[in-house]
Motif scaffolding. Structure first.
Motif, PDB file in Angstrom:
ATOM      1  N   UNK A 182       0.822  -1.212   0.000  1.00 39.30           N
ATOM      2  CA  UNK A 182       0.000   0.000   0.000  1.00 39.30           C
ATOM      3  C   UNK A 182       0.855   1.261   0.000  1.00 39.30           C
ATOM      4  N   UNK A 183       2.048   1.177   0.560  1.00 37.07           N
ATOM      5  CA  UNK A 183       2.961   2.322   0.490  1.00 37.07           C
ATOM      6  C   UNK A 183       3.386   2.583  -0.950  1.00 37.07           C
ATOM      7  N   UNK A 231      -7.379  -9.688  -1.996  1.00 37.90           N
ATOM      8  CA  UNK A 231      -7.346  -9.729  -0.530  1.00 37.90           C
ATOM      9  C   UNK A 231      -6.353  -8.715   0.020  1.00 37.90           C
ATOM     10  N   UNK A 232      -5.221  -8.597  -0.620  1.00 37.98           N
ATOM     11  CA  UNK A 232      -4.205  -7.646  -0.154  1.00 37.98           C
ATOM     12  C   UNK A 232      -4.661  -6.204  -0.353  1.00 37.98           C
ATOM     13  N   UNK A 246     -13.413 -15.760   6.005  1.00 38.61           N
ATOM     14  CA  UNK A 246     -12.760 -15.976   4.718  1.00 38.61           C
ATOM     15  C   UNK A 246     -13.107 -14.889   3.710  1.00 38.61           C
ATOM     16  N   UNK A 247     -14.279 -14.317   3.862  1.00 36.52           N
ATOM     17  CA  UNK A 247     -14.807 -13.392   2.852  1.00 36.52           C
ATOM     18  C   UNK A 247     -14.235 -11.994   3.035  1.00 36.52           C
ATOM     19  N   UNK A 248     -13.824 -11.383   1.929  1.00 37.07           N
ATOM     20  CA  UNK A 248     -13.346  -9.995   1.987  1.00 37.07           C
ATOM     21  C   UNK A 248     -14.486  -8.997   1.784  1.00 37.07           C
ATOM     22  N   UNK A 287     -12.378  -9.728  12.340  1.00 32.03           N
ATOM     23  CA  UNK A 287     -12.893  -9.480  10.992  1.00 32.03           C
ATOM     24  C   UNK A 287     -11.928  -9.977   9.917  1.00 32.03           C
ATOM     25  N   UNK A 288     -10.824 -10.588  10.349  1.00 34.61           N
ATOM     26  CA  UNK A 288      -9.771 -11.041   9.420  1.00 34.61           C
ATOM     27  C   UNK A 288      -9.264  -9.885   8.565  1.00 34.61           C
ATOM     28  N   UNK A 289      -9.088  -8.735   9.189  1.00 32.08           N
ATOM     29  CA  UNK A 289      -8.584  -7.542   8.508  1.00 32.08           C
ATOM     30  C   UNK A 289      -7.229  -7.147   9.102  1.00 32.08           C
ATOM     31  N   UNK A 290      -6.322  -6.694   8.242  1.00 34.05           N
ATOM     32  CA  UNK A 290      -5.010  -6.269   8.688  1.00 34.05           C
ATOM     33  C   UNK A 290      -5.038  -4.811   9.142  1.00 34.05           C
TER      34      UNK A 290
END
Length: 338
Positions: A182-183, A231-232, A246-248, A287-290
């Motif tokens: 993202x940078x 996903x990234x 699993x779902x984004x 939430x499976x979020x970074x």
């Protein structure tokens, strides 16, 4: 000032490696797309053969990109002066390419095309322009230079001159590897975001008539990419083992993913961004979020919802269907007798 092959050096926040990002000027890319002499009248996608015509009020079909709800709702929000302003969808494409069978030199271009070109026209290579390239990260080189400095060797002075501040140092605990992606995207999208926020004026020639002073208003309907990159981009966990969700797209738990009628809240930019600003690690993990600063949040996606990039990376044919759902179904129902 150069308009193409602009080089910018940055130090990645996670790996602390120095990379050179090669990119092209966003305004020049837009200009080259709109002024390309290979583009014909048949390549355009307009209602009633008129670039300034609004969507029909009785639109009752789904066809190309200008008939979807993202386009229609964004048109209502952004187009304040019909007949003067024109909505300009900008579709991005991000995917890694191999440069040779035996060469370990992958290239990941960030390309885009315009939604005023129809689907058939977008199959032509010259209908896409490259905004920039995501470079190969050379962590070992920066780490090696850092070790050289710490050794107090005689060559430290020369090495110091070549290094940027904080290059090669240890990784802060709160950062994740996806922050590097993202940078780099933030640098590539920097000039485009400025054009997106202001719009631009263009004289468009279409079917022998010049439409002077068209004010293009930009938005991004979706980003074409494969499943892992999607996903990234959305900041989701890329792992499929031992994760809560699993779902984004939505907040469906992993153990409910096999229920086709399951309904759970959709992931939105305000929802995730609020947790990131609060540094709510545990809630983000649920939430499976970074916990990253998402460069995609600066892009203007469709006004039909506030989900942003979380719903703007549609599944792709190869991995999600042909090598995913279809392959699993074939193994399940066509298993050979033992």
């Amino acid at each position: 000032m150069s308009k193409i092959n602009i080089c910018k050096e940055i130090v990645l926040p996670y790996l602390k490696a120095k990379v050179i990002i090669v990119m092209n000027d966003a305004k020049s890319c837009l200009q080259m797309l709109l002024a390309d002499p290979r583009i014909t009248d048949e390549d355009y996608l307009f209602f009633d053969d008129n670039p300034t015509a609004p969507p029909p009020h009785d639109l009752d079909y789904i066809g190309d990109i200008n008939t979807g709800v993202a386009y229609l709702e964004t048109y209502k929000k952004l187009i304040k002066v019909p007949g003067k302003q024109v909505l300009l969808p900008v579709v991005f494409y991000i995917d890694g390419l191999a440069t040779g069978q035996f060469a370990n030199l992958p290239v990941t271009p960030v390309k885009f095309t315009l939604g005023i070109f129809n689907r058939k026209a977008q199959e032509k290579p010259h209908m896409w322009k490259t905004l920039g390239y995501l470079p190969v990260i050379e962590k070992s080189r920066s780490s090696g230079q850092c070790l050289l400095m710490n050794s107090l060797h005689n060559d430290v002075t020369a090495a110091l001159a070549d290094m940027d501040d904080d290059e090669g140092n240890k990784v802060p605990a709160k950062l994740t590897p996806s922050q590097d992606l993202h940078a780099m995207l933030e640098v590539i999208w920097e000039e485009f975001v400025k054009v997106q926020d202001t719009g631009f004026v263009w004289d468009l020639m279409y079917k022998g008539k010049e439409y002077e002073g068209i004010e293009f208003q930009l938005f991004t309907p979706f980003i074409k990419c494969d499943t892992e990159e999607a996903d990234r981009l959305a900041g989701s966990f890329t792992s499929r083992t031992g994760v809560s969700q699993l779902c984004r797209y939505c907040c469906c738990p992993t153990n409910k993913c096999d229920e086709p009628r399951a309904k759970y809240p959709r992931k939105t930019v305000p929802m995730i961004d609020k947790l990131i600003k609060r540094n709510a690690e545990s809630r983000l993990t649920e939430l499976s979020q970074q916990n990253i600063i998402n460069a995609c949040y600066k892009l203007r996606f469709g006004a039909h919802n506030d989900e942003g990039v979380h719903c703007a990376c549609p599944l792709e044919m190869l991995h999600a269907l042909l090598l995913g759902i279809f392959k699993k179904c074939m193994r399940l129902f066509l298993r050979p007798n033992r």
